[in-house]
Scaffold this motif. Structure first.
Motif, PDB file in Angstrom:
ATOM      1  N   HIS A 131      29.462 -82.524 -52.994  1.00 23.01           N
ATOM      2  CA  HIS A 131      29.602 -84.433 -52.360  1.00 23.01           C
ATOM      3  C   HIS A 131      29.143 -84.575 -51.074  1.00 23.01           C
ATOM      4  O   HIS A 131      28.195 -85.949 -51.550  1.00 23.01           O
ATOM      5  N   ALA A 132      29.033 -83.398 -50.309  1.00 26.75           N
ATOM      6  CA  ALA A 132      27.928 -82.939 -49.185  1.00 26.75           C
ATOM      7  C   ALA A 132      26.619 -83.922 -49.248  1.00 26.75           C
ATOM      8  O   ALA A 132      26.340 -85.176 -48.647  1.00 26.75           O
ATOM      9  N   ASP A 163      27.516 -88.983 -43.086  1.00 27.80           N
ATOM     10  CA  ASP A 163      27.678 -87.807 -41.906  1.00 27.80           C
ATOM     11  C   ASP A 163      27.914 -86.650 -42.125  1.00 27.80           C
ATOM     12  O   ASP A 163      28.947 -86.323 -43.465  1.00 27.80           O
ATOM     13  N   VAL A 164      28.856 -85.649 -41.258  1.00 25.56           N
ATOM     14  CA  VAL A 164      29.036 -84.313 -41.269  1.00 25.56           C
ATOM     15  C   VAL A 164      30.151 -85.287 -41.727  1.00 25.56           C
ATOM     16  O   VAL A 164      31.362 -84.110 -41.790  1.00 25.56           O
ATOM     17  N   SER A 165      30.809 -85.732 -40.915  1.00 28.09           N
ATOM     18  CA  SER A 165      32.478 -86.423 -41.289  1.00 28.09           C
ATOM     19  C   SER A 165      32.887 -86.113 -42.292  1.00 28.09           C
ATOM     20  O   SER A 165      34.305 -85.864 -42.650  1.00 28.09           O
ATOM     21  N   PHE A 166      32.117 -86.673 -43.585  1.00 29.43           N
ATOM     22  CA  PHE A 166      32.834 -86.859 -44.838  1.00 29.43           C
ATOM     23  C   PHE A 166      32.688 -85.105 -45.231  1.00 29.43           C
ATOM     24  O   PHE A 166      33.620 -85.234 -46.264  1.00 29.43           O
ATOM     25  N   GLU A 167      31.241 -84.689 -44.843  1.00 30.80           N
ATOM     26  CA  GLU A 167      31.830 -83.109 -45.567  1.00 30.80           C
ATOM     27  C   GLU A 167      32.986 -82.346 -44.922  1.00 30.80           C
ATOM     28  O   GLU A 167      33.499 -81.868 -45.752  1.00 30.80           O
ATOM     29  N   GLU A 202      40.613-103.793 -51.337  1.00 28.97           N
ATOM     30  CA  GLU A 202      38.853-104.179 -50.593  1.00 28.97           C
ATOM     31  C   GLU A 202      39.760-104.440 -48.756  1.00 28.97           C
ATOM     32  O   GLU A 202      40.237-104.757 -48.594  1.00 28.97           O
ATOM     33  N   SER A 203      38.794-103.213 -48.204  1.00 29.26           N
ATOM     34  CA  SER A 203      38.791-103.470 -46.868  1.00 29.26           C
ATOM     35  C   SER A 203      37.769-103.133 -46.383  1.00 29.26           C
ATOM     36  O   SER A 203      36.756-101.644 -47.480  1.00 29.26           O
ATOM     37  N   VAL A 204      36.712-104.018 -45.784  1.00 29.27           N
ATOM     38  CA  VAL A 204      35.335-103.210 -45.012  1.00 29.27           C
ATOM     39  C   VAL A 204      36.298-102.070 -43.631  1.00 29.27           C
ATOM     40  O   VAL A 204      36.743-102.516 -42.924  1.00 29.27           O
ATOM     41  N   VAL A 205      35.489-100.551 -43.612  1.00 28.10           N
ATOM     42  CA  VAL A 205      35.504 -99.807 -42.762  1.00 28.10           C
ATOM     43  C   VAL A 205      34.577 -98.996 -42.885  1.00 28.10           C
ATOM     44  O   VAL A 205      33.199 -98.789 -42.641  1.00 28.10           O
ATOM     45  N   SER A 206      34.662 -99.035 -41.319  1.00 27.11           N
ATOM     46  CA  SER A 206      33.620 -97.881 -40.792  1.00 27.11           C
ATOM     47  C   SER A 206      34.345 -96.346 -40.353  1.00 27.11           C
ATOM     48  O   SER A 206      35.271 -95.778 -40.147  1.00 27.11           O
ATOM     49  N   GLN A 207      33.454 -95.314 -41.253  1.00 25.08           N
ATOM     50  CA  GLN A 207      33.490 -94.169 -41.344  1.00 25.08           C
ATOM     51  C   GLN A 207      32.329 -93.481 -42.207  1.00 25.08           C
ATOM     52  O   GLN A 207      31.476 -93.793 -43.294  1.00 25.08           O
ATOM     53  N   TRP A 208      32.463 -91.662 -42.337  1.00 22.63           N
ATOM     54  CA  TRP A 208      31.778 -90.594 -42.225  1.00 22.63           C
ATOM     55  C   TRP A 208      29.709 -91.457 -41.540  1.00 22.63           C
ATOM     56  O   TRP A 208      28.751 -91.701 -42.655  1.00 22.63           O
TER      57      TRP A 208
END
Length: 166
Positions: free
Chosen positions: A21-22, A32-36, A143-149
């Protein structure tokens, strides 16, 4: 192509799923590292609390090489539905039907357990995965727009309502 073997948990597979996945989502989407770390934390928790009567984990291997994986988290099965998670197929094995087989195994497990609904979270742009989900009967429901990873993404929720069994 050599035969694909479908297994459950084995030592080292948690690390392989996290790594897969990472690397994939960093190389293709810039996550970014927050996803891993999120995948690592949540997958580790899932495996440590795994209940074979409730949860499912399928790992595709070819000659002991990790090919892909999928899981069903059944902790909230009769409240919000079971959650399909950590679905991935290594890029060099994509388009060979392995993803369809993993989805089929997960959905069949849910039917056998008589779970009423399966849901998953993904994001816009994963067209091959979307086609596999829709072919299995999943439908986009949110559906929604989000800020993540480290990105702004359009998060999507897909659901599959399973037929009631007597």
């Amino acid at each position: 192509m050599k035969a694909i073997e479908y297994l459950g948990y084995y030592p080292g597979v948690v690390g392989r799923i996290i790594e897969s996945h990472a690397v994939y989502y960093y190389e293709n989407w810039g996550f970014d590292v927050s996803f891993e770390t999120q995948v690592g934390r949540e997958l580790s928790e899932f495996v440590s609390k795994f209940d074979k009567n409730r949860d499912g984990l399928w790992v595709a291997n070819q000659r002991k090489e990790f090919v892909g994986a999928i899981a069903i988290d059944g902790r909230h099965a009769f409240i919000e539905g079971v959650r399909l998670r950590w679905f991935i197929v290594e890029p060099k094995f994509q388009k060979g039907g392995i993803g369809k087989n993993l989805i089929r195994k997960a959905v069949e497990f849910c039917k056998q357990k008589r779970y009423p609904k399966v849901y998953l979270w993904t994001f816009e742009g994963l067209e091959s995965a979307r086609k596999v989900y829709e072919a299995a009967g999943f439908r986009l429901c949110e559906e929604s727009v989000v800020s993540q990873w480290g990105q702004e993404i359009k998060e999507q929720k897909y659901e599959l309502v399973l037929p009631a069994t007597l």
